[in-house]
Design a protein around this motif. Sequence first.
Motif, PDB file in Angstrom:
ATOM      1  N   LEU A 235      10.068  11.276  -9.745  1.00 39.71           N
ATOM      2  CA  LEU A 235      10.612  10.012 -10.198  1.00 39.71           C
ATOM      3  C   LEU A 235      11.973  10.205 -10.876  1.00 39.71           C
ATOM      4  O   LEU A 235      12.911   9.417 -10.674  1.00 39.71           O
ATOM      5  CB  LEU A 235       9.627   9.336 -11.156  1.00 39.71           C
ATOM      6  CG  LEU A 235      10.037   7.978 -11.730  1.00 39.71           C
ATOM      7  CD1 LEU A 235      10.237   6.957 -10.608  1.00 39.71           C
ATOM      8  CD2 LEU A 235       9.000   7.471 -12.721  1.00 39.71           C
ATOM      9  N   LYS A 236      12.098  11.279 -11.690  1.00 34.60           N
ATOM     10  CA  LYS A 236      13.374  11.538 -12.351  1.00 34.60           C
ATOM     11  C   LYS A 236      14.454  11.949 -11.340  1.00 34.60           C
ATOM     12  O   LYS A 236      15.634  11.614 -11.517  1.00 34.60           O
ATOM     13  CB  LYS A 236      13.200  12.641 -13.388  1.00 34.60           C
ATOM     14  CG  LYS A 236      12.355  12.218 -14.584  1.00 34.60           C
ATOM     15  CD  LYS A 236      12.213  13.340 -15.583  1.00 34.60           C
ATOM     16  CE  LYS A 236      11.367  12.925 -16.783  1.00 34.60           C
ATOM     17  NZ  LYS A 236      11.220  14.026 -17.766  1.00 34.60           N
ATOM     18  N   GLN A 237      14.068  12.624 -10.270  1.00 35.69           N
ATOM     19  CA  GLN A 237      15.039  13.047  -9.261  1.00 35.69           C
ATOM     20  C   GLN A 237      15.352  11.949  -8.252  1.00 35.69           C
ATOM     21  O   GLN A 237      16.234  12.128  -7.416  1.00 35.69           O
ATOM     22  CB  GLN A 237      14.508  14.276  -8.526  1.00 35.69           C
ATOM     23  CG  GLN A 237      14.357  15.505  -9.405  1.00 35.69           C
ATOM     24  CD  GLN A 237      13.753  16.670  -8.653  1.00 35.69           C
ATOM     25  OE1 GLN A 237      13.471  16.564  -7.462  1.00 35.69           O
ATOM     26  NE2 GLN A 237      13.571  17.800  -9.365  1.00 35.69           N
ATOM     27  N   GLY A 238      14.696  10.826  -8.355  1.00 30.98           N
ATOM     28  CA  GLY A 238      14.956   9.720  -7.441  1.00 30.98           C
ATOM     29  C   GLY A 238      14.248   9.816  -6.115  1.00 30.98           C
ATOM     30  O   GLY A 238      14.590   9.078  -5.187  1.00 30.98           O
ATOM     31  N   VAL A 239      13.265  10.705  -5.990  1.00 27.08           N
ATOM     32  CA  VAL A 239      12.500  10.853  -4.749  1.00 27.08           C
ATOM     33  C   VAL A 239      11.368   9.825  -4.769  1.00 27.08           C
ATOM     34  O   VAL A 239      10.499   9.875  -5.634  1.00 27.08           O
ATOM     35  CB  VAL A 239      11.934  12.274  -4.619  1.00 27.08           C
ATOM     36  CG1 VAL A 239      11.120  12.400  -3.328  1.00 27.08           C
ATOM     37  CG2 VAL A 239      13.056  13.291  -4.659  1.00 27.08           C
ATOM     38  N   ARG A 240      11.429   8.888  -3.820  1.00 24.69           N
ATOM     39  CA  ARG A 240      10.411   7.833  -3.764  1.00 24.69           C
ATOM     40  C   ARG A 240       9.317   8.257  -2.796  1.00 24.69           C
ATOM     41  O   ARG A 240       9.600   8.673  -1.672  1.00 24.69           O
ATOM     42  CB  ARG A 240      11.024   6.518  -3.330  1.00 24.69           C
ATOM     43  CG  ARG A 240      12.163   6.033  -4.237  1.00 24.69           C
ATOM     44  CD  ARG A 240      12.760   4.749  -3.723  1.00 24.69           C
ATOM     45  NE  ARG A 240      11.789   3.662  -3.752  1.00 24.69           N
ATOM     46  CZ  ARG A 240      11.543   2.909  -4.823  1.00 24.69           C
ATOM     47  NH1 ARG A 240      12.230   3.131  -5.960  1.00 24.69           N
ATOM     48  NH2 ARG A 240      10.662   1.947  -4.782  1.00 24.69           N
ATOM     49  N   PRO A 241       8.086   8.141  -3.192  1.00 23.11           N
ATOM     50  CA  PRO A 241       6.984   8.579  -2.313  1.00 23.11           C
ATOM     51  C   PRO A 241       6.744   7.592  -1.179  1.00 23.11           C
ATOM     52  O   PRO A 241       7.120   6.421  -1.266  1.00 23.11           O
ATOM     53  CB  PRO A 241       5.790   8.621  -3.269  1.00 23.11           C
ATOM     54  CG  PRO A 241       6.113   7.602  -4.303  1.00 23.11           C
ATOM     55  CD  PRO A 241       7.612   7.652  -4.487  1.00 23.11           C
ATOM     56  N   THR A 242       6.150   8.066  -0.136  1.00 23.08           N
ATOM     57  CA  THR A 242       5.756   7.217   0.994  1.00 23.08           C
ATOM     58  C   THR A 242       4.241   7.137   1.046  1.00 23.08           C
ATOM     59  O   THR A 242       3.541   8.115   0.795  1.00 23.08           O
ATOM     60  CB  THR A 242       6.309   7.780   2.308  1.00 23.08           C
ATOM     61  OG1 THR A 242       5.827   6.953   3.371  1.00 23.08           O
ATOM     62  CG2 THR A 242       5.864   9.212   2.547  1.00 23.08           C
ATOM     63  N   TYR A 243       3.742   5.957   1.374  1.00 24.14           N
ATOM     64  CA  TYR A 243       2.296   5.725   1.411  1.00 24.14           C
ATOM     65  C   TYR A 243       1.787   5.547   2.831  1.00 24.14           C
ATOM     66  O   TYR A 243       0.713   5.033   3.050  1.00 24.14           O
ATOM     67  CB  TYR A 243       1.938   4.482   0.593  1.00 24.14           C
ATOM     68  CG  TYR A 243       2.258   4.645  -0.869  1.00 24.14           C
ATOM     69  CD1 TYR A 243       1.421   5.374  -1.698  1.00 24.14           C
ATOM     70  CD2 TYR A 243       3.412   4.090  -1.395  1.00 24.14           C
ATOM     71  CE1 TYR A 243       1.717   5.530  -3.039  1.00 24.14           C
ATOM     72  CE2 TYR A 243       3.719   4.236  -2.728  1.00 24.14           C
ATOM     73  CZ  TYR A 243       2.865   4.952  -3.552  1.00 24.14           C
ATOM     74  OH  TYR A 243       3.161   5.106  -4.871  1.00 24.14           O
ATOM     75  N   LEU A 244       2.615   5.940   3.791  1.00 19.27           N
ATOM     76  CA  LEU A 244       2.178   5.842   5.172  1.00 19.27           C
ATOM     77  C   LEU A 244       1.155   6.945   5.443  1.00 19.27           C
ATOM     78  O   LEU A 244       1.395   8.100   5.105  1.00 19.27           O
ATOM     79  CB  LEU A 244       3.381   5.981   6.117  1.00 19.27           C
ATOM     80  CG  LEU A 244       3.118   5.656   7.593  1.00 19.27           C
ATOM     81  CD1 LEU A 244       2.738   4.186   7.738  1.00 19.27           C
ATOM     82  CD2 LEU A 244       4.339   5.977   8.431  1.00 19.27           C
ATOM     83  N   PRO A 245       0.008   6.633   6.057  1.00 19.89           N
ATOM     84  CA  PRO A 245      -0.996   7.675   6.303  1.00 19.89           C
ATOM     85  C   PRO A 245      -0.442   8.774   7.181  1.00 19.89           C
ATOM     86  O   PRO A 245       0.486   8.588   7.969  1.00 19.89           O
ATOM     87  CB  PRO A 245      -2.131   6.916   6.994  1.00 19.89           C
ATOM     88  CG  PRO A 245      -1.947   5.500   6.587  1.00 19.89           C
ATOM     89  CD  PRO A 245      -0.468   5.304   6.436  1.00 19.89           C
ATOM     90  N   VAL A 246      -1.040   9.957   7.047  1.00 24.05           N
ATOM     91  CA  VAL A 246      -0.572  11.126   7.797  1.00 24.05           C
ATOM     92  C   VAL A 246      -0.774  10.931   9.288  1.00 24.05           C
ATOM     93  O   VAL A 246       0.055  11.330  10.103  1.00 24.05           O
ATOM     94  CB  VAL A 246      -1.314  12.389   7.299  1.00 24.05           C
ATOM     95  CG1 VAL A 246      -0.850  13.620   8.067  1.00 24.05           C
ATOM     96  CG2 VAL A 246      -1.082  12.569   5.809  1.00 24.05           C
ATOM     97  N   ASP A 247      -1.888  10.280   9.691  1.00 23.11           N
ATOM     98  CA  ASP A 247      -2.151  10.084  11.112  1.00 23.11           C
ATOM     99  C   ASP A 247      -1.081   9.201  11.749  1.00 23.11           C
ATOM    100  O   ASP A 247      -0.615   9.463  12.859  1.00 23.11           O
ATOM    101  CB  ASP A 247      -3.537   9.462  11.295  1.00 23.11           C
ATOM    102  CG  ASP A 247      -4.638  10.387  10.788  1.00 23.11           C
ATOM    103  OD1 ASP A 247      -4.377  11.600  10.707  1.00 23.11           O
ATOM    104  OD2 ASP A 247      -5.736   9.878  10.486  1.00 23.11           O
TER     105      ASP A 247
END
Length: 281
Positions: A235-247
């Motif tokens: 979060l501090k580095q500005g990397v936004r997570p993705t919630y798209l499933p791996v499949d």
Amino acid sequence: MVRRIASQVHKQAARLMRANYIKNEPVWFQAVLEHPPLPLPPRAPPVREDCRSPSSRKMRKPKTEPLPIFYLEDKVRRQFFRDHPFEAFRPVSIVEGREVEDEHPVRGTDWTRLAQRGLNPSPEDAVHFAVNLHKHHKMALSIAYTRAVAEFRSLRAGHEFANTFARMEAEAYGTVFPSEIDRTFEKENAVYQSADRKVELDRGALLARKRWKAILDVNNGMGDFDRGQQYTRNLKQGVRPTYLPVDELAVASEVGKPVQPIEQDHAAASLAFAKILASTP
């Protein structure tokens, strides 16, 4: 209409039909004529003494109580259970079927030994055998009772010996007979297991009724729990997570479509909406 007794109802109905007071004949009329009810037993009127006599003050009411009912079997049965009190603890089925069972074919003068009705007689068999000897073989009741009890004890002893040796033979071949305490514990455990099984079935039915189910692979890239340190660092580095499933990521990469996180779609939609608001006067 005056209250009538059972033997006068059809007579009163016949008089009313003759007087044309009852138009149609009742459904029960012919059946009652074919099978009339039993008349009441006659009752002698009380004796009326002269009121002037001095004994009239000592008049007593006539006794209308029924006579005592006496069966010889009751007397023999009472004496039998006095001599064998533990026979009353044996379980006996008193359930009656739709039809009354026929009497045993061995009876009367043909019944000379108690074993003719089985090698494991019941107390009722012994009682009836004693009464049968007294009535049909002209024996004194005391002698008949003594003989019936002697044969009853002999047959019961033989049955007990047969059961004992059969049990010993079964145990020699490896059969295990649980005690009453063990059998009670088994029933108790079965009840507990049935309750647990019901809870599991109810839980499974509840999960089956749910529309959405969370399918989580615990060993799929989760690693050790770091108390959210990695999430805070991203979060501090500005990397936004993705919630798209791996499949779905794998399928999209195979097709050749660019994979775009959900957060970027939301940001693009927010910028477009802000431009629309700015252009509006």
